[in-house]
Design a protein around this motif. Sequence first.
Motif, PDB file in Angstrom:
ATOM      1  N   LEU A  70      20.676 -38.710 -71.621  1.00 29.99           N
ATOM      2  CA  LEU A  70      20.945 -37.581 -70.736  1.00 29.99           C
ATOM      3  C   LEU A  70      21.784 -36.524 -71.439  1.00 29.99           C
ATOM      4  O   LEU A  70      21.529 -35.318 -71.306  1.00 29.99           O
ATOM      5  CB  LEU A  70      21.661 -38.091 -69.481  1.00 29.99           C
ATOM      6  N   MET A  71      22.783 -36.952 -72.198  1.00 29.77           N
ATOM      7  CA  MET A  71      23.638 -36.003 -72.910  1.00 29.77           C
ATOM      8  C   MET A  71      22.835 -35.241 -73.957  1.00 29.77           C
ATOM      9  O   MET A  71      22.961 -34.016 -74.105  1.00 29.77           O
ATOM     10  CB  MET A  71      24.804 -36.757 -73.571  1.00 29.77           C
ATOM     11  N   ILE A  72      21.979 -35.954 -74.685  1.00 26.16           N
ATOM     12  CA  ILE A  72      21.146 -35.325 -75.714  1.00 26.16           C
ATOM     13  C   ILE A  72      20.142 -34.362 -75.086  1.00 26.16           C
ATOM     14  O   ILE A  72      19.958 -33.235 -75.556  1.00 26.16           O
ATOM     15  CB  ILE A  72      20.432 -36.410 -76.552  1.00 26.16           C
ATOM     16  N   GLU A  73      19.509 -34.783 -74.002  1.00 29.69           N
ATOM     17  CA  GLU A  73      18.528 -33.916 -73.343  1.00 29.69           C
ATOM     18  C   GLU A  73      19.193 -32.684 -72.741  1.00 29.69           C
ATOM     19  O   GLU A  73      18.631 -31.584 -72.779  1.00 29.69           O
ATOM     20  CB  GLU A  73      17.772 -34.697 -72.273  1.00 29.69           C
ATOM     21  N   LEU A 106      35.426 -21.155 -83.271  1.00 27.58           N
ATOM     22  CA  LEU A 106      35.358 -22.549 -83.708  1.00 27.58           C
ATOM     23  C   LEU A 106      34.682 -23.425 -82.659  1.00 27.58           C
ATOM     24  O   LEU A 106      33.855 -24.290 -82.988  1.00 27.58           O
ATOM     25  CB  LEU A 106      36.757 -23.072 -84.019  1.00 27.58           C
ATOM     26  N   LYS A 107      35.006 -23.200 -81.393  1.00 23.26           N
ATOM     27  CA  LYS A 107      34.359 -23.979 -80.335  1.00 23.26           C
ATOM     28  C   LYS A 107      32.866 -23.674 -80.261  1.00 23.26           C
ATOM     29  O   LYS A 107      32.046 -24.562 -79.986  1.00 23.26           O
ATOM     30  CB  LYS A 107      35.023 -23.696 -78.984  1.00 23.26           C
ATOM     31  N   SER A 108      32.492 -22.425 -80.507  1.00 28.13           N
ATOM     32  CA  SER A 108      31.071 -22.063 -80.517  1.00 28.13           C
ATOM     33  C   SER A 108      30.342 -22.762 -81.660  1.00 28.13           C
ATOM     34  O   SER A 108      29.215 -23.243 -81.487  1.00 28.13           O
ATOM     35  CB  SER A 108      30.908 -20.542 -80.628  1.00 28.13           C
ATOM     36  N   LEU A 109      30.966 -22.811 -82.832  1.00 29.60           N
ATOM     37  CA  LEU A 109      30.363 -23.532 -83.954  1.00 29.60           C
ATOM     38  C   LEU A 109      30.145 -24.996 -83.600  1.00 29.60           C
ATOM     39  O   LEU A 109      29.096 -25.582 -83.929  1.00 29.60           O
ATOM     40  CB  LEU A 109      31.246 -23.415 -85.198  1.00 29.60           C
ATOM     41  N   ILE A 110      31.111 -25.590 -82.926  1.00 27.39           N
ATOM     42  CA  ILE A 110      30.973 -26.989 -82.515  1.00 27.39           C
ATOM     43  C   ILE A 110      29.853 -27.140 -81.486  1.00 27.39           C
ATOM     44  O   ILE A 110      28.947 -27.965 -81.642  1.00 27.39           O
ATOM     45  CB  ILE A 110      32.305 -27.516 -81.931  1.00 27.39           C
ATOM     46  N   LEU A 111      29.905 -26.324 -80.439  1.00 24.19           N
ATOM     47  CA  LEU A 111      28.932 -26.440 -79.351  1.00 24.19           C
ATOM     48  C   LEU A 111      27.515 -26.143 -79.822  1.00 24.19           C
ATOM     49  O   LEU A 111      26.587 -26.917 -79.567  1.00 24.19           O
ATOM     50  CB  LEU A 111      29.318 -25.497 -78.206  1.00 24.19           C
ATOM     51  N   PHE A 112      27.331 -25.018 -80.525  1.00 21.02           N
ATOM     52  CA  PHE A 112      25.983 -24.659 -80.968  1.00 21.02           C
ATOM     53  C   PHE A 112      25.479 -25.655 -82.013  1.00 21.02           C
ATOM     54  O   PHE A 112      24.291 -25.953 -82.086  1.00 21.02           O
ATOM     55  CB  PHE A 112      25.966 -23.234 -81.509  1.00 21.02           C
ATOM     56  N   GLY A 113      26.400 -26.163 -82.832  1.00 17.05           N
ATOM     57  CA  GLY A 113      26.009 -27.162 -83.817  1.00 17.05           C
ATOM     58  C   GLY A 113      25.481 -28.425 -83.181  1.00 17.05           C
ATOM     59  O   GLY A 113      24.443 -28.956 -83.592  1.00 17.05           O
ATOM     60  N   VAL A 114      26.168 -28.941 -82.149  1.00 15.87           N
ATOM     61  CA  VAL A 114      25.683 -30.182 -81.528  1.00 15.87           C
ATOM     62  C   VAL A 114      24.455 -29.925 -80.660  1.00 15.87           C
ATOM     63  O   VAL A 114      23.650 -30.845 -80.447  1.00 15.87           O
ATOM     64  CB  VAL A 114      26.783 -30.903 -80.722  1.00 15.87           C
ATOM     65  N   ARG A 115      24.273 -28.701 -80.193  1.00 12.91           N
ATOM     66  CA  ARG A 115      23.015 -28.393 -79.516  1.00 12.91           C
ATOM     67  C   ARG A 115      21.844 -28.554 -80.497  1.00 12.91           C
ATOM     68  O   ARG A 115      20.819 -29.148 -80.165  1.00 12.91           O
ATOM     69  CB  ARG A 115      23.047 -26.964 -78.960  1.00 12.91           C
ATOM     70  N   GLY A 116      22.007 -28.003 -81.689  1.00 13.01           N
ATOM     71  CA  GLY A 116      20.956 -28.155 -82.690  1.00 13.01           C
ATOM     72  C   GLY A 116      20.757 -29.604 -83.097  1.00 13.01           C
ATOM     73  O   GLY A 116      19.627 -30.082 -83.229  1.00 13.01           O
ATOM     74  N   MET A 117      21.856 -30.327 -83.283  1.00 14.09           N
ATOM     75  CA  MET A 117      21.779 -31.731 -83.673  1.00 14.09           C
ATOM     76  C   MET A 117      21.091 -32.560 -82.593  1.00 14.09           C
ATOM     77  O   MET A 117      20.374 -33.533 -82.889  1.00 14.09           O
ATOM     78  CB  MET A 117      23.187 -32.261 -83.945  1.00 14.09           C
ATOM     79  N   ALA A 118      21.292 -32.184 -81.334  1.00 17.42           N
ATOM     80  CA  ALA A 118      20.655 -32.902 -80.228  1.00 17.42           C
ATOM     81  C   ALA A 118      19.131 -32.834 -80.324  1.00 17.42           C
ATOM     82  O   ALA A 118      18.436 -33.782 -79.932  1.00 17.42           O
ATOM     83  CB  ALA A 118      21.127 -32.333 -78.893  1.00 17.42           C
ATOM     84  N   ALA A 119      18.615 -31.721 -80.833  1.00 21.55           N
ATOM     85  CA  ALA A 119      17.163 -31.614 -81.005  1.00 21.55           C
ATOM     86  C   ALA A 119      16.665 -32.686 -81.964  1.00 21.55           C
ATOM     87  O   ALA A 119      15.664 -33.375 -81.700  1.00 21.55           O
ATOM     88  CB  ALA A 119      16.794 -30.226 -81.526  1.00 21.55           C
ATOM     89  N   TYR A 120      17.373 -32.877 -83.074  1.00 23.02           N
ATOM     90  CA  TYR A 120      16.962 -33.887 -84.054  1.00 23.02           C
ATOM     91  C   TYR A 120      17.132 -35.293 -83.499  1.00 23.02           C
ATOM     92  O   TYR A 120      16.283 -36.169 -83.709  1.00 23.02           O
ATOM     93  CB  TYR A 120      17.770 -33.715 -85.343  1.00 23.02           C
ATOM     94  N   ALA A 121      18.225 -35.527 -82.775  1.00 25.77           N
ATOM     95  CA  ALA A 121      18.441 -36.839 -82.167  1.00 25.77           C
ATOM     96  C   ALA A 121      17.350 -37.143 -81.149  1.00 25.77           C
ATOM     97  O   ALA A 121      16.901 -38.293 -81.019  1.00 25.77           O
ATOM     98  CB  ALA A 121      19.815 -36.887 -81.502  1.00 25.77           C
ATOM     99  N   HIS A 122      16.899 -36.102 -80.446  1.00 21.99           N
ATOM    100  CA  HIS A 122      15.848 -36.293 -79.436  1.00 21.99           C
ATOM    101  C   HIS A 122      14.529 -36.673 -80.097  1.00 21.99           C
ATOM    102  O   HIS A 122      13.832 -37.580 -79.620  1.00 21.99           O
ATOM    103  CB  HIS A 122      15.685 -35.018 -78.608  1.00 21.99           C
ATOM    104  N   HIS A 123      14.159 -35.996 -81.192  1.00 22.89           N
ATOM    105  CA  HIS A 123      12.923 -36.348 -81.895  1.00 22.89           C
ATOM    106  C   HIS A 123      12.965 -37.807 -82.351  1.00 22.89           C
ATOM    107  O   HIS A 123      11.977 -38.537 -82.229  1.00 22.89           O
ATOM    108  CB  HIS A 123      12.717 -35.450 -83.121  1.00 22.89           C
ATOM    109  N   ALA A 124      14.107 -38.217 -82.910  1.00 26.26           N
ATOM    110  CA  ALA A 124      14.243 -39.606 -83.373  1.00 26.26           C
ATOM    111  C   ALA A 124      14.175 -40.573 -82.195  1.00 26.26           C
ATOM    112  O   ALA A 124      13.540 -41.635 -82.274  1.00 26.26           O
ATOM    113  CB  ALA A 124      15.554 -39.767 -84.133  1.00 26.26           C
ATOM    114  N   ALA A 151       7.799 -32.492 -72.489  1.00 29.32           N
ATOM    115  CA  ALA A 151       9.179 -32.864 -72.836  1.00 29.32           C
ATOM    116  C   ALA A 151      10.155 -31.933 -72.117  1.00 29.32           C
ATOM    117  O   ALA A 151      10.032 -31.717 -70.914  1.00 29.32           O
ATOM    118  CB  ALA A 151       9.373 -32.870 -74.345  1.00 29.32           C
ATOM    119  N   LEU A 152      11.099 -31.321 -72.832  1.00 28.56           N
ATOM    120  CA  LEU A 152      12.134 -30.507 -72.193  1.00 28.56           C
ATOM    121  C   LEU A 152      11.749 -29.046 -72.054  1.00 28.56           C
ATOM    122  O   LEU A 152      12.456 -28.270 -71.418  1.00 28.56           O
ATOM    123  CB  LEU A 152      13.443 -30.623 -72.989  1.00 28.56           C
TER     124      LEU A 152
END
Length: 531
Positions: A63-66, A128-146, A309-310
């Motif tokens: 749910l967090m990743i999606e 800095l918070k935007s870099l963190i947030l936008f970064g994990v948004r992008g990472m979530a896409a890769y985690a979702h594919h896996a 999918a999403l």
Amino acid sequence: MDHKMFCFQCEQTAGCAGCTGKTGVCGKTAEVAELQDQLTGALVGLSRAVDNAPDVNEGTWRLMIEGLFTTVTNVSFNEKTIRELIDQVHEEKARLVPGCSGCGSRCGRNDDYDMNLLWNAQEDIRSLKSLILFGVRGMAAYAHHAMMLGYADEEVNRFFAKALFAVGEDWGMDALLPIVMEVGEKNLKCMALLDKANTESYGTPAPATVPLTVEKGPFIVITGHDLHDLKLLLEQTEGKGVNIYTHGEMLPAHGYPELKKYAHLKGNFGTAWQNQQREFADIPAPVLFTTNCLMPPKASYADRVFTTALVSYPELTHIGEDKDFTPVIEKALELGGYNEDKPFTGINGGGTVMTGFGHGAVLGVADQVIEAVKSGAIRHFFLVGGCDGARPGRNYYTEFVKQTPADTVVLTLACGKYRFNDLDLGTIGGLPRLMDVGQCNDAYGAVKIALALAEAFGCGVNDLPLSMVLSWYEQKAVCILLTLLYLGIKNIRLGPTLPAFVSPNVLNYLVENFGIAPITTPEEDLKQLLK
């Protein structure tokens, strides 16, 4: 109620500062933008509940990743589906921490995070918070594919919660900066996981020449990034007289043995995502979107667009979790395709493109590459890759590649390659001068190639004759950039513009510590990089 948004997470944000009106440059409405903020705030609340909850499970992480993936640019334009996700996040938090909402404690776990606190924060904290947030948004896409292939990593999952928790805290720069770098570290782990998932599921990619001609008869265009959806579509269309063509980031599928074994996976249609409204306007075939890269479809072809999918857009036909693509197949048969073979070309007039030069293929001929460097046949490597987009100035990347000397090699990845991937740059020692490493997540493969070369020559990556010239558009480019910085890679050229969410002080930090610089002109940048 008159809604207005604030969004500056993509490269094309209005005025290089932020979309603040009723509709963003990407096409999402202010109402959707506000709901995406509410979803993000709810996810921060969930991360607080996850912190010490005893019953966190696979469903929590999914749910967090999606939720994070849904807020990536060009994924969801649908208020209904975002509201449903917000409700699911609230339900999961209530399950993890029963009675939380009725508690008067100031522990911070009984409410969602108000994203206005982030957008109105002091600019360096916001950056800095935007870099963190936008970064994990992008990472979530890769985690979702896996995840769709049955692969997950507990450490990566836990970091999503850690990063979201940090976004909601009143921390200073000294506390936030290490989290920014950790996004890069954990994204490297996440990309390695996806690389493993893809190669174990579909085999090691091998070089392939992909035609741009569409053969006569019914066909389906599949776009996005999710190879699992492509595999299911190939299985369901086998023997039905319907050919399949990749689009955008699906092109690297042609390099995987378990995908290209299907004879009806014929070729690639079109170029990068930002050209879809023109390229899809009159094709006699349906288009299936599997991940981000959807633009609001024009009325002339909306009845031929399907999502899964999403990906979600109001009134488009959505293929649910059962992944029954029958409506797409029936639409392809109804439309019938072209009456005769129809040749298309890339941006530069080429009729074919190549792909499949992943780290397995390149390192398989490592001795050949190393010998070419030692003999002087290869003087320099360029990694020219990243996201494409519509902003003027992106022809820089076409001209840069055209002007690279004949004794240099160009590695590329992601959809930015469509600016030049139909060029014939010739060969060096039997190897093509232009090699497509794969999708944006295959930046992991490019890193592996660079590290292997550094090891072979007994030097650091920054001492190699290697330069990175990157283009960015959305949040997956953010997490990849942070991975490169985590690895200590310096002197990256970035364009076509610098991110609006990077404050002057944060930019100065990146310049001073990593030598990041904006692109200038192909001539000047080549001159500097080849010194």
